[in-house]
Design an enzyme around this catalytic site. Structure first.
Site, PDB file in Angstrom:
ATOM      1  N   PRO A 201       0.788  -1.243   0.000  1.00 40.84           N
ATOM      2  CA  PRO A 201       0.000   0.000   0.000  1.00 40.84           C
ATOM      3  C   PRO A 201       0.815   1.285   0.000  1.00 40.84           C
ATOM      4  CG  PRO A 201       0.164  -0.850   2.221  1.00 40.84           C
ATOM      5  CD  PRO A 201       0.892  -1.847   1.341  1.00 40.84           C
ATOM      6  N   CYS A 202       2.115   1.207  -0.233  1.00 40.59           N
ATOM      7  CA  CYS A 202       2.967   2.390  -0.047  1.00 40.59           C
ATOM      8  C   CYS A 202       2.574   3.550  -0.953  1.00 40.59           C
ATOM      9  CB  CYS A 202       4.436   2.020  -0.242  1.00 40.59           C
ATOM     10  SG  CYS A 202       4.854   1.482  -1.915  1.00 40.59           S
TER      11      CYS A 202
END
Length: 242
Positions: A201-202
């Site tokens: 999810p960065c």
């Protein structure tokens, strides 16, 4: 008023907000008129006692069996997947028009860490389990996925298998170079601790910042950003307001 005002800090979500968007997403599935789609695509809202948190489970057959009995057996087995992880579960059945749902709440008290579904010669249909969990650090939903019952000799926990069965051709080169959603990573599953794959999810925050959606639409929009990379598309009927 902007829908972003509904959140404590858009586009991040707190655990309470995530629990709510999961409930809205599950409600959309229950109400949607999906017809035959329900034979190959199931959504269930889950809750685990160990962390007192919600998550979404999505089951999808990778291919539709030609034999109707095979289909019934396959989903009979799939409906038991993950039951050891939750205290409450909504089981959905449709009447003869394949549209009217009759949700039934049942209480389950089973031990975590039970054995995975057993192999059956008559229901060995390949399928994928997607799960949406809130990432504790990034405070964004995270898409986890595992393959099951692949043909003999094909490992389920294998990145090549993921690319072969889930990733559309248009996304393969982008994901291999860590595309807009951060690429495919592997880590212990957040509940079972068994190795699994997930979409990192960065960079999801940047992708979601362009939207302004209510909590009712949050997971619909988020899956539109993340899901297609690994073969997960929400049925368009779920986007229609009841």
């Amino acid at each position: 008023m902007s829908h972003r005002d509904e959140y404590r800090q858009w586009p991040f979500v707190t655990q309470e907000e995530f629990d709510l968007v999961c409930a809205f997403f599950d409600q959309r599935y229950v109400r949607a008129e999906l017809g035959p789609t329900r034979q190959i695509f199931k959504i269930r809202s889950r809750w685990t006692a160990t962390t007192a948190t919600s998550y979404i489970e999505i089951l999808r057959l990778l291919q539709l069996p030609e034999d109707q009995d095979e289909l019934s057996l396959a989903f009979g087995k799939m409906n038991g997947v993950g039951s050891e992880l939750s205290d409450t579960d909504v089981e959905m059945n449709e009447d003869t028009d394949h549209e009217a749902l009759r949700p039934e709440l049942r209480r389950q008290e089973t031990e975590c860490g039970s054995a995975p579904p057993q192999y059956s010669l008559f229901s060995n249909q390949p399928y994928v389990t997607y799960e949406v969990h809130l990432h504790p650090t990034y405070r964004m939903p995270t898409l986890w996925f595992t393959l099951h019952d692949l043909p003999m000799g094909e490992p389920a926990f294998d990145l090549d298998s993921i690319y072969r069965y889930l990733v559309p051709e248009d996304y393969k080169s982008r994901l291999r170079t860590a595309g807009i959603t951060g690429g495919i990573s592997a880590a212990p599953h957040p509940i079972t601790d068994v190795p699994a794959f997930f979409m990192h999810p960065c960079q999801t925050k940047e992708a979601m910042e362009d939207f302004d959606c209510s909590m009712n639409d949050y997971l619909m929009v988020w899956l539109g950003v993340v899901g297609g990379c690994v073969g997960l598309w929400v049925p368009p009927e779920m986007a229609q307001e009841s």
